[in-house]
Design a protein around this motif. Structure first.
Motif, PDB file in Angstrom:
ATOM      1  N   THR A  93     -12.968   1.389  -4.310  1.00 34.37           N
ATOM      2  CA  THR A  93     -11.548   1.080  -4.539  1.00 34.37           C
ATOM      3  C   THR A  93     -10.661   2.084  -3.828  1.00 34.37           C
ATOM      4  O   THR A  93      -9.686   1.717  -3.156  1.00 34.37           O
ATOM      5  N   ALA A 140     -15.319  -6.709 -12.943  1.00 32.58           N
ATOM      6  CA  ALA A 140     -14.099  -6.627 -12.137  1.00 32.58           C
ATOM      7  C   ALA A 140     -14.135  -7.602 -10.969  1.00 32.58           C
ATOM      8  O   ALA A 140     -13.137  -8.273 -10.665  1.00 32.58           O
ATOM      9  N   MET A 166     -11.507  -8.387  -4.144  1.00 32.93           N
ATOM     10  CA  MET A 166     -12.466  -7.452  -4.722  1.00 32.93           C
ATOM     11  C   MET A 166     -11.994  -6.955  -6.080  1.00 32.93           C
ATOM     12  O   MET A 166     -10.814  -7.062  -6.429  1.00 32.93           O
ATOM     13  N   GLN A 200       0.841  -1.187   0.000  1.00 37.63           N
ATOM     14  CA  GLN A 200       0.000   0.000   0.000  1.00 37.63           C
ATOM     15  C   GLN A 200       0.882   1.244   0.000  1.00 37.63           C
ATOM     16  O   GLN A 200       1.948   1.269   0.621  1.00 37.63           O
ATOM     17  N   LEU A 230     -10.145   6.543  -9.778  1.00 34.17           N
ATOM     18  CA  LEU A 230     -10.592   5.325  -9.111  1.00 34.17           C
ATOM     19  C   LEU A 230     -12.036   5.445  -8.647  1.00 34.17           C
ATOM     20  O   LEU A 230     -12.505   6.525  -8.314  1.00 34.17           O
ATOM     21  N   GLY A 283     -17.098   0.891   1.019  1.00 38.31           N
ATOM     22  CA  GLY A 283     -15.723   0.560   1.366  1.00 38.31           C
ATOM     23  C   GLY A 283     -15.523   0.473   2.867  1.00 38.31           C
ATOM     24  O   GLY A 283     -14.883  -0.456   3.383  1.00 38.31           O
ATOM     25  N   LEU A 341      -7.990   1.173  -0.786  1.00 34.50           N
ATOM     26  CA  LEU A 341      -6.557   1.403  -0.984  1.00 34.50           C
ATOM     27  C   LEU A 341      -6.013   2.445  -0.014  1.00 34.50           C
ATOM     28  O   LEU A 341      -4.835   2.415   0.334  1.00 34.50           O
ATOM     29  N   HIS A 363      -8.548  -5.712 -12.073  1.00 32.20           N
ATOM     30  CA  HIS A 363      -9.268  -4.696 -12.842  1.00 32.20           C
ATOM     31  C   HIS A 363      -9.942  -5.359 -14.038  1.00 32.20           C
ATOM     32  O   HIS A 363      -9.333  -6.186 -14.700  1.00 32.20           O
ATOM     33  N   CYS A 386     -11.218  -4.000  -8.870  1.00 34.70           N
ATOM     34  CA  CYS A 386     -10.664  -2.639  -8.865  1.00 34.70           C
ATOM     35  C   CYS A 386     -11.374  -1.843  -9.953  1.00 34.70           C
ATOM     36  O   CYS A 386     -11.395  -2.250 -11.118  1.00 34.70           O
ATOM     37  N   TYR A 387     -11.946  -0.716  -9.561  1.00 35.67           N
ATOM     38  CA  TYR A 387     -12.703   0.094 -10.506  1.00 35.67           C
ATOM     39  C   TYR A 387     -11.954   1.402 -10.756  1.00 35.67           C
ATOM     40  O   TYR A 387     -11.599   2.115  -9.821  1.00 35.67           O
ATOM     41  N   GLU A 415      -2.264   1.038  -7.667  1.00 35.88           N
ATOM     42  CA  GLU A 415      -3.350   1.378  -8.566  1.00 35.88           C
ATOM     43  C   GLU A 415      -2.883   1.361 -10.025  1.00 35.88           C
ATOM     44  O   GLU A 415      -3.559   0.814 -10.907  1.00 35.88           O
ATOM     45  N   MET A 452      -6.769  -7.542  -5.633  1.00 36.55           N
ATOM     46  CA  MET A 452      -7.623  -6.779  -6.543  1.00 36.55           C
ATOM     47  C   MET A 452      -7.318  -7.129  -7.987  1.00 36.55           C
ATOM     48  O   MET A 452      -6.175  -7.421  -8.344  1.00 36.55           O
TER      49      MET A 452
END
Length: 276
Positions: free
Chosen positions: A261, A167, A244, A116, A257, A227, A265, A276, A246-247, A132, A274
């Motif tokens: 998402t 996704a 999950m 992260q 994003l 979230g 994050l 996409h 990722c959008y 990301e 994640m």
């Protein structure tokens, strides 16, 4: 499909060792080949633009220091991988900046392990939004490790965020090698609508069962940010992995994003896989 190649980002940030240990543990558990990739930090386009002479002359001392740091980090990777009894491993030093290099290297891996973004880490601060960007640019699943907390075990208690989207479908399929090893899998459906049928989550639970994964379904209504609700539920079920979708999309290098998402994050409290 089982994971055969796991790629981990190697650098000298304060989260590097935990990241490499987690990647090695996943690779060993899945009997996969482990690749540790460190970057010089200089974009490959610099070389294409004819500036290689400048890098070899005026900036030679600076480049030597970048290579020294990268190789020292790769030495740490070799030590960790050798101690984790992974099937096989290799080190790579890539002449590029981290985002572009990892997005390219990820295309030849089944799973990418990153950390992260941590604004308090001077090394990580140099590559903001790295997870990301790699997710959006590589089309590979990314396992993101929180910069806070300790996670010696990842994937024994799994929480899947399911909304029947493309996704989420891709993330769940990409996580199957881990889900099959999990002790408990919980599928969370927040604010279900007609897309989920009369029994929200029943179809995906049946799909998982055919893969040998027994999952409990929890359908919930929430008025708070989804979230935040997902993180709260993860704590309630003691999840050490969230799966999950990722959008978002990349516009030039600006990352746009989706709300859930971005929340995860920014505020994750457990590792997150994640896609996409």
């Amino acid at each position: 499909m089982p994971y055969k190649t796991v790629l981990v980002h190697v650098d000298h940030s304060r989260h590097a060792e935990a990241r490499m240990l987690s990647a090695a543990a996943v690779a060993a558990d899945c009997n996969a080949h482990l690749v540790g990739a460190a970057m010089s930090g200089v974009s490959r386009y610099v070389y294409q633009d004819g500036a290689s002479d400048l890098l070899q002359t005026v900036l030679a001392t600076h480049m030597e220091e970048l290579y020294r740091r990268a190789n020292a980090s790769l030495d740490d990777f070799d030590r960790i991988a050798a101690g984790a009894a992974v099937r096989s491993f290799e080190r790579r030093l890539v002449d590029d900046e981290p985002g572009a290099a990892l997005a390219l290297q990820a295309r030849y891996a089944d799973l990418v392990v990153l950390s992260q973004s941590d604004p308090d880490d001077p090394v990580a601060r140099m590559t903001p939004g790295l997870p990301e960007y790699v997710m959006l640019a590589s089309a590979r699943p990314v396992l993101v490790l929180p910069h806070s907390g300790h996670f010696p075990v990842i994937g024994s208690e799994v929480l899947v965020a399911w909304d029947a989207s493309t996704a989420a479908t891709r993330a769940l399929a990409n996580a199957l090698p881990l889900l099959k090893r999990a002790r408990r899998v919980t599928v969370a459906v927040f604010n279900p609508d007609e897309a989920h049928g009369q029994q929200p989550g029943a179809d995906i639970a049946l799909y998982l069962a055919r893969h040998g994964v027994n999952a409990d379904v929890m359908a919930q209504r929430t008025s708070i940010d989804v979230g935040e609700a997902l993180l709260s539920l993860a704590a309630d079920v003691d999840a050490n992995l969230i799966v999950m979708g990722c959008y978002g999309h990349a516009r030039l290098r600006e990352l746009l994003l989706g709300g859930v998402t971005a929340t995860i994050l920014r505020s994750m409290t457990a590792p997150v896989l994640m896609s996409h």
